[in-house]
Design a protein around this motif. Sequence first.
Motif, PDB file in Angstrom:
ATOM      1  N   SER A 141       0.831  -1.206   0.000  1.00 59.03           N
ATOM      2  CA  SER A 141       0.000   0.000   0.000  1.00 59.03           C
ATOM      3  C   SER A 141       0.864   1.255   0.000  1.00 59.03           C
ATOM      4  CB  SER A 141      -0.960   0.001   1.193  1.00 59.03           C
ATOM      5  OG  SER A 141      -0.249  -0.003   2.416  1.00 59.03           O
ATOM      6  N   CYS A 142       1.996   1.198   0.689  1.00 53.84           N
ATOM      7  CA  CYS A 142       2.924   2.337   0.696  1.00 53.84           C
ATOM      8  C   CYS A 142       3.424   2.617  -0.720  1.00 53.84           C
ATOM      9  CB  CYS A 142       4.085   2.042   1.632  1.00 53.84           C
ATOM     10  SG  CYS A 142       5.299   3.379   1.751  1.00 53.84           S
ATOM     11  N   GLU A 143       3.788   1.555  -1.446  1.00 55.20           N
ATOM     12  CA  GLU A 143       4.275   1.722  -2.813  1.00 55.20           C
ATOM     13  C   GLU A 143       3.156   2.169  -3.757  1.00 55.20           C
ATOM     14  OE1 GLU A 143       7.249   1.920  -3.231  1.00 55.20           O
ATOM     15  OE2 GLU A 143       8.449   0.271  -2.486  1.00 55.20           O
ATOM     16  N   MET A 144       1.961   1.622  -3.582  1.00 52.52           N
ATOM     17  CA  MET A 144       0.830   2.013  -4.443  1.00 52.52           C
ATOM     18  C   MET A 144       0.440   3.469  -4.192  1.00 52.52           C
ATOM     19  SD  MET A 144       0.026  -0.679  -6.321  1.00 52.52           S
ATOM     20  CE  MET A 144      -1.689  -1.005  -6.739  1.00 52.52           C
ATOM     21  N   ASN A 145       0.465   3.894  -2.925  1.00 52.59           N
ATOM     22  CA  ASN A 145       0.186   5.300  -2.619  1.00 52.59           C
ATOM     23  C   ASN A 145       1.221   6.218  -3.266  1.00 52.59           C
ATOM     24  OD1 ASN A 145      -2.173   5.122  -1.040  1.00 52.59           O
ATOM     25  ND2 ASN A 145      -1.001   4.560   0.776  1.00 52.59           N
ATOM     26  N   ARG A 146       2.446   5.742  -3.316  1.00 46.53           N
ATOM     27  CA  ARG A 146       3.506   6.541  -3.939  1.00 46.53           C
ATOM     28  C   ARG A 146       3.225   6.727  -5.438  1.00 46.53           C
ATOM     29  NH1 ARG A 146       8.298   8.791  -4.017  1.00 46.53           N
ATOM     30  NH2 ARG A 146       9.801   8.325  -5.683  1.00 46.53           N
ATOM     31  N   ILE A 147       2.770   5.674  -6.107  1.00 46.26           N
ATOM     32  CA  ILE A 147       2.438   5.790  -7.530  1.00 46.26           C
ATOM     33  C   ILE A 147       1.335   6.815  -7.740  1.00 46.26           C
ATOM     34  CG2 ILE A 147       1.444   4.572  -9.511  1.00 46.26           C
ATOM     35  CD1 ILE A 147       2.868   2.048  -8.535  1.00 46.26           C
ATOM     36  N   ALA A 148       0.292   6.755  -6.899  1.00 52.33           N
ATOM     37  CA  ALA A 148      -0.816   7.712  -7.016  1.00 52.33           C
ATOM     38  C   ALA A 148      -0.333   9.140  -6.777  1.00 52.33           C
ATOM     39  CB  ALA A 148      -1.918   7.347  -6.027  1.00 52.33           C
ATOM     40  N   GLU A 149       0.535   9.309  -5.781  1.00 53.31           N
ATOM     41  CA  GLU A 149       1.067  10.639  -5.475  1.00 53.31           C
ATOM     42  C   GLU A 149       1.934  11.161  -6.623  1.00 53.31           C
ATOM     43  OE1 GLU A 149       3.886  12.830  -2.085  1.00 53.31           O
ATOM     44  OE2 GLU A 149       3.362  10.699  -1.911  1.00 53.31           O
ATOM     45  N   LEU A 150       2.766  10.288  -7.186  1.00 50.20           N
ATOM     46  CA  LEU A 150       3.615  10.685  -8.308  1.00 50.20           C
ATOM     47  C   LEU A 150       2.772  11.115  -9.502  1.00 50.20           C
ATOM     48  CD1 LEU A 150       6.341   7.881  -8.105  1.00 50.20           C
ATOM     49  CD2 LEU A 150       6.757  10.347  -7.861  1.00 50.20           C
ATOM     50  N   TYR A 151       1.706  10.346  -9.759  1.00 51.31           N
ATOM     51  CA  TYR A 151       0.843  10.715 -10.884  1.00 51.31           C
ATOM     52  C   TYR A 151       0.144  12.054 -10.641  1.00 51.31           C
ATOM     53  CZ  TYR A 151      -2.916  11.113 -14.105  1.00 51.31           C
ATOM     54  OH  TYR A 151      -3.779  11.624 -15.038  1.00 51.31           O
ATOM     55  N   SER A 152      -0.354  12.248  -9.415  1.00 50.14           N
ATOM     56  CA  SER A 152      -1.081  13.484  -9.099  1.00 50.14           C
ATOM     57  C   SER A 152      -0.181  14.709  -9.196  1.00 50.14           C
ATOM     58  CB  SER A 152      -1.687  13.387  -7.702  1.00 50.14           C
ATOM     59  OG  SER A 152      -2.623  12.328  -7.634  1.00 50.14           O
ATOM     60  N   ASN A 153       1.060  14.603  -8.715  1.00 57.93           N
ATOM     61  CA  ASN A 153       1.968  15.748  -8.700  1.00 57.93           C
ATOM     62  C   ASN A 153       2.652  15.989 -10.048  1.00 57.93           C
ATOM     63  OD1 ASN A 153       1.381  16.175  -6.001  1.00 57.93           O
ATOM     64  ND2 ASN A 153       3.094  14.932  -5.279  1.00 57.93           N
ATOM     65  N   LYS A 154       2.913  14.900 -10.779  1.00 58.14           N
ATOM     66  CA  LYS A 154       3.536  14.995 -12.109  1.00 58.14           C
ATOM     67  C   LYS A 154       4.802  15.856 -12.113  1.00 58.14           C
ATOM     68  CE  LYS A 154      -0.295  14.128 -15.283  1.00 58.14           C
ATOM     69  NZ  LYS A 154      -1.388  13.845 -14.391  1.00 58.14           N
ATOM     70  N   ASN A 155       5.764  15.471 -11.312  1.00 54.78           N
ATOM     71  CA  ASN A 155       7.035  16.189 -11.365  1.00 54.78           C
ATOM     72  C   ASN A 155       7.785  15.828 -12.650  1.00 54.78           C
ATOM     73  OD1 ASN A 155       8.352  13.718 -11.010  1.00 54.78           O
ATOM     74  ND2 ASN A 155       8.481  13.962  -8.795  1.00 54.78           N
ATOM     75  N   LYS A 156       8.975  16.360 -12.805  1.00 47.11           N
ATOM     76  CA  LYS A 156       9.689  16.242 -14.081  1.00 47.11           C
ATOM     77  C   LYS A 156       9.922  14.794 -14.499  1.00 47.11           C
ATOM     78  CE  LYS A 156      13.757  18.088 -16.456  1.00 47.11           C
ATOM     79  NZ  LYS A 156      14.972  18.939 -16.311  1.00 47.11           N
ATOM     80  N   PHE A 157      10.233  13.923 -13.526  1.00 48.11           N
ATOM     81  CA  PHE A 157      10.564  12.541 -13.856  1.00 48.11           C
ATOM     82  C   PHE A 157       9.545  11.555 -13.274  1.00 48.11           C
ATOM     83  CE2 PHE A 157      14.666  14.844 -13.624  1.00 48.11           C
ATOM     84  CZ  PHE A 157      15.030  14.746 -14.966  1.00 48.11           C
ATOM     85  N   TYR A 158       8.279  11.976 -13.188  1.00 45.28           N
ATOM     86  CA  TYR A 158       7.283  11.146 -12.503  1.00 45.28           C
ATOM     87  C   TYR A 158       7.091   9.793 -13.191  1.00 45.28           C
ATOM     88  CZ  TYR A 158       3.301  11.587 -15.742  1.00 45.28           C
ATOM     89  OH  TYR A 158       2.444  11.481 -16.805  1.00 45.28           O
ATOM     90  N   SER A 159       7.136   9.747 -14.523  1.00 48.44           N
ATOM     91  CA  SER A 159       6.941   8.483 -15.233  1.00 48.44           C
ATOM     92  C   SER A 159       8.075   7.508 -14.924  1.00 48.44           C
ATOM     93  CB  SER A 159       6.858   8.733 -16.740  1.00 48.44           C
ATOM     94  OG  SER A 159       6.575   7.532 -17.423  1.00 48.44           O
ATOM     95  N   LEU A 160       9.286   8.016 -14.875  1.00 45.02           N
ATOM     96  CA  LEU A 160      10.436   7.175 -14.544  1.00 45.02           C
ATOM     97  C   LEU A 160      10.362   6.686 -13.099  1.00 45.02           C
ATOM     98  CD1 LEU A 160      13.100   6.055 -15.669  1.00 45.02           C
ATOM     99  CD2 LEU A 160      14.231   8.135 -14.853  1.00 45.02           C
ATOM    100  N   GLU A 161       9.919   7.557 -12.191  1.00 42.33           N
ATOM    101  CA  GLU A 161       9.799   7.167 -10.781  1.00 42.33           C
ATOM    102  C   GLU A 161       8.672   6.158 -10.587  1.00 42.33           C
ATOM    103  OE1 GLU A 161      10.791  10.344  -7.697  1.00 42.33           O
ATOM    104  OE2 GLU A 161      10.069  11.546  -9.394  1.00 42.33           O
ATOM    105  N   ILE A 162       7.589   6.287 -11.367  1.00 46.90           N
ATOM    106  CA  ILE A 162       6.517   5.293 -11.309  1.00 46.90           C
ATOM    107  C   ILE A 162       7.047   3.937 -11.751  1.00 46.90           C
ATOM    108  CG2 ILE A 162       4.380   4.542 -12.447  1.00 46.90           C
ATOM    109  CD1 ILE A 162       3.401   7.423 -12.334  1.00 46.90           C
ATOM    110  N   THR A 163       7.843   3.936 -12.827  1.00 49.59           N
ATOM    111  CA  THR A 163       8.443   2.697 -13.317  1.00 49.59           C
ATOM    112  C   THR A 163       9.326   2.057 -12.252  1.00 49.59           C
ATOM    113  OG1 THR A 163       8.414   3.500 -15.607  1.00 49.59           O
ATOM    114  CG2 THR A 163       9.928   1.699 -15.099  1.00 49.59           C
ATOM    115  N   GLU A 164      10.133   2.870 -11.574  1.00 46.79           N
ATOM    116  CA  GLU A 164      10.997   2.372 -10.504  1.00 46.79           C
ATOM    117  C   GLU A 164      10.163   1.733  -9.389  1.00 46.79           C
ATOM    118  OE1 GLU A 164      14.404   4.151  -7.465  1.00 46.79           O
ATOM    119  OE2 GLU A 164      12.748   5.423  -8.133  1.00 46.79           O
TER     120      GLU A 164
END
Length: 278
Positions: free
Chosen positions: A124-147
Amino acid sequence: MAEKHLEAIEHDGIIPVKVVYFRKEGDRLADVVLPHWHQDIEINYLIYGSTIMWAHGAEREISTGEMFLVNSGEVHASYRSEICEEEESLVLLIDYEFIRRYFCDIDNYHFTECFTREQTDYLSCEMNRIAELYSNKNKFYSLEITETILRIVIYLLEHCTDPVYYPIPTKKGLRNIDQAIAYINQKYTQNISLQDLSAFLGLDQEYFSRHFHQVTGISFRDYLQLKRLNAACFQMENVKKTMTDIAYDCGFPSLKSFISVFRKYYKLTPKQYLQQKK
């Protein structure tokens, strides 16, 4: 009118994983997902709300912070909960062949479908991180989602696999259901019956009725109603027609029948549903 937010992110470059993120906006609800199957491993995570998942012959209500995994080839579906509604969720569809590339013995194992508290906390911690990355859309969010997805896959392989212990439906059995669903999808606007469908497949009616329910988790009648209901909901939102015309266009025998089925799954009448959305 507010619309739901539904984003499908295709990861076909570094890793073959699809991310589907849903956030409820206004009164728009998450869709009822009819029984289906695919080769991908599917992880459903409820960030907030509640929904009912069905897979491998079992029904389970999952709520905030919980998740449900569907193994490759398993028939599964999701329905609305009577307690509350799905408001925010995240789904990962992980390519089975991608996993096989790194775990060649995967055919002899299956992933845990219900996680321990420790497993749930980590995932759940990792899944929440994906949702947060998508919502914020920082410069490298797609790469961080992949990681993050790669960490999830590694964790599942290391901590959440067991030897296969249940019979998987045969290809012939799934082919019969696949043909049945294709038949329903084509003819749902007509007056079709279990007898018609059994005859089309060349199967005994009683046998096919049991087999359909065993594989999909719902009866032929309920599946047909849900198919008609989904089509009616689309027309209600996109086509200017009377409720009576919509009911008949989508295969319901009467307006009364349409309203009864609508109330069964939405807990509202069609008119109340449209008033809420406005």
